[in-house]
Design a protein around this motif. Structure first.
Motif, PDB file in Angstrom:
ATOM      1  N   GLY A 114      81.212  49.372  59.597  1.00 41.42           N
ATOM      2  CA  GLY A 114      81.641  47.986  59.443  1.00 41.42           C
ATOM      3  C   GLY A 114      80.918  47.030  60.373  1.00 41.42           C
ATOM      4  N   LYS A 115      79.803  47.465  60.918  1.00 38.42           N
ATOM      5  CA  LYS A 115      79.034  46.643  61.854  1.00 38.42           C
ATOM      6  C   LYS A 115      78.549  45.362  61.188  1.00 38.42           C
ATOM      7  N   LEU A 116      78.672  44.227  61.896  1.00 31.80           N
ATOM      8  CA  LEU A 116      78.118  42.961  61.434  1.00 31.80           C
ATOM      9  C   LEU A 116      76.648  42.891  61.856  1.00 31.80           C
ATOM     10  N   VAL A 117      75.778  42.559  60.902  1.00 35.30           N
ATOM     11  CA  VAL A 117      74.338  42.562  61.152  1.00 35.30           C
ATOM     12  C   VAL A 117      73.690  41.274  60.664  1.00 35.30           C
ATOM     13  N   PRO A 118      72.588  40.855  61.298  1.00 29.98           N
ATOM     14  CA  PRO A 118      71.802  39.734  60.783  1.00 29.98           C
ATOM     15  C   PRO A 118      70.828  40.236  59.707  1.00 29.98           C
ATOM     16  N   ILE A 119      70.481  39.345  58.785  1.00 29.49           N
ATOM     17  CA  ILE A 119      69.558  39.690  57.702  1.00 29.49           C
ATOM     18  C   ILE A 119      68.550  38.564  57.545  1.00 29.49           C
ATOM     19  N   SER A 120      67.304  38.952  57.299  1.00 29.72           N
ATOM     20  CA  SER A 120      66.248  37.988  57.000  1.00 29.72           C
ATOM     21  C   SER A 120      65.522  38.448  55.744  1.00 29.72           C
ATOM     22  N   ILE A 121      65.402  37.541  54.775  1.00 25.97           N
ATOM     23  CA  ILE A 121      64.661  37.812  53.549  1.00 25.97           C
ATOM     24  C   ILE A 121      63.592  36.738  53.445  1.00 25.97           C
ATOM     25  N   ILE A 122      62.345  37.160  53.382  1.00 29.75           N
ATOM     26  CA  ILE A 122      61.234  36.217  53.309  1.00 29.75           C
ATOM     27  C   ILE A 122      60.334  36.594  52.143  1.00 29.75           C
ATOM     28  N   PHE A 123      60.131  35.632  51.240  1.00 30.62           N
ATOM     29  CA  PHE A 123      59.145  35.802  50.176  1.00 30.62           C
ATOM     30  C   PHE A 123      57.967  34.911  50.524  1.00 30.62           C
ATOM     31  N   ASN A 124      56.830  35.519  50.849  1.00 30.72           N
ATOM     32  CA  ASN A 124      55.650  34.781  51.299  1.00 30.72           C
ATOM     33  C   ASN A 124      54.712  34.382  50.168  1.00 30.72           C
ATOM     34  N   GLY A 125      55.143  34.545  48.925  1.00 27.52           N
ATOM     35  CA  GLY A 125      54.333  34.110  47.796  1.00 27.52           C
ATOM     36  C   GLY A 125      54.516  32.622  47.569  1.00 27.52           C
ATOM     37  N   GLU A 126      54.149  32.192  46.376  1.00 29.47           N
ATOM     38  CA  GLU A 126      54.302  30.781  46.003  1.00 29.47           C
ATOM     39  C   GLU A 126      55.433  30.643  45.003  1.00 29.47           C
ATOM     40  N   PRO A 127      56.441  29.849  45.253  1.00 33.88           N
ATOM     41  CA  PRO A 127      56.669  29.110  46.497  1.00 33.88           C
ATOM     42  C   PRO A 127      57.288  30.019  47.553  1.00 33.88           C
ATOM     43  N   LYS A 128      57.033  29.724  48.810  1.00 33.91           N
ATOM     44  CA  LYS A 128      57.625  30.499  49.900  1.00 33.91           C
ATOM     45  C   LYS A 128      59.117  30.225  49.931  1.00 33.91           C
ATOM     46  N   GLU A 129      59.899  31.287  50.062  1.00 30.79           N
ATOM     47  CA  GLU A 129      61.362  31.164  50.096  1.00 30.79           C
ATOM     48  C   GLU A 129      61.914  32.061  51.200  1.00 30.79           C
ATOM     49  N   THR A 130      62.987  31.589  51.841  1.00 30.50           N
ATOM     50  CA  THR A 130      63.636  32.395  52.866  1.00 30.50           C
ATOM     51  C   THR A 130      65.152  32.343  52.694  1.00 30.50           C
ATOM     52  N   ILE A 131      65.790  33.421  53.072  1.00 30.07           N
ATOM     53  CA  ILE A 131      67.248  33.483  53.168  1.00 30.07           C
ATOM     54  C   ILE A 131      67.549  34.078  54.540  1.00 30.07           C
ATOM     55  N   THR A 132      68.350  33.369  55.316  1.00 34.64           N
ATOM     56  CA  THR A 132      68.704  33.830  56.649  1.00 34.64           C
ATOM     57  C   THR A 132      70.214  33.974  56.734  1.00 34.64           C
ATOM     58  N   VAL A 133      70.647  35.119  57.231  1.00 37.27           N
ATOM     59  CA  VAL A 133      72.071  35.420  57.372  1.00 37.27           C
ATOM     60  C   VAL A 133      72.291  35.873  58.817  1.00 37.27           C
TER      61      VAL A 133
END
Length: 130
Positions: A79-98
């Protein structure tokens, strides 16, 4: 003009660990509720309401041979709380940060004559989509 989508442009890290061994569907992220709702009165008046629910759901689909299967199962068990990073470096660049998320449960294990995907549903307690 044509553009090229390359799945290799996607990077996912959970608690600082790079996730590898994705299956075909890889990653899906969705906000749990609409950002706004509307209500119409009997005389046609409309009230828009901002929905302040910060939750989102991230689904990862991995091969059963992914080195991170045991890692994600352990996060689910503890049940550990963790940070998450999702990065799409293509076009267009998109990120999701948790900043805080938890794995809802260990992946279903299916054994047969083919390797079956392991799917992880992760509850994101907050998120920024850019």
């Amino acid at each position: 003009m044509a553009t090229t989508y390359d799945p290799m442009d996607l990077t996912v890290t959970i608690d600082g660990v790079y996730i590898t061994g994705f299956s075909e569907d890889m990653v899906e992220f969705e906000k749990d509720e609409d950002a706004q709702t509307a209500k119409v009165g009997s005389q046609g008046d409309v009230v828009m309401t901002k929905v302040n629910n910060p939750l989102g759901t991230l689904t990862l689909t991995l091969f059963p041979t992914s080195p991170q299967v045991a890692f994600l199962d352990k996060i689910a068990r503890t049940g550990k709380l963790v940070p998450i990073s999702i990065i799409f470096n293509g076009e267009p660049k998109e990120t999701i940060t948790v900043t805080q998320a938890f794995v809802k449960k260990p992946a279903t294990r299916t054994y047969g004559n083919e390797a079956e995907d392991r799917q992880y549903e992760i509850q994101c307690l907050d998120h920024v989509v850019e």
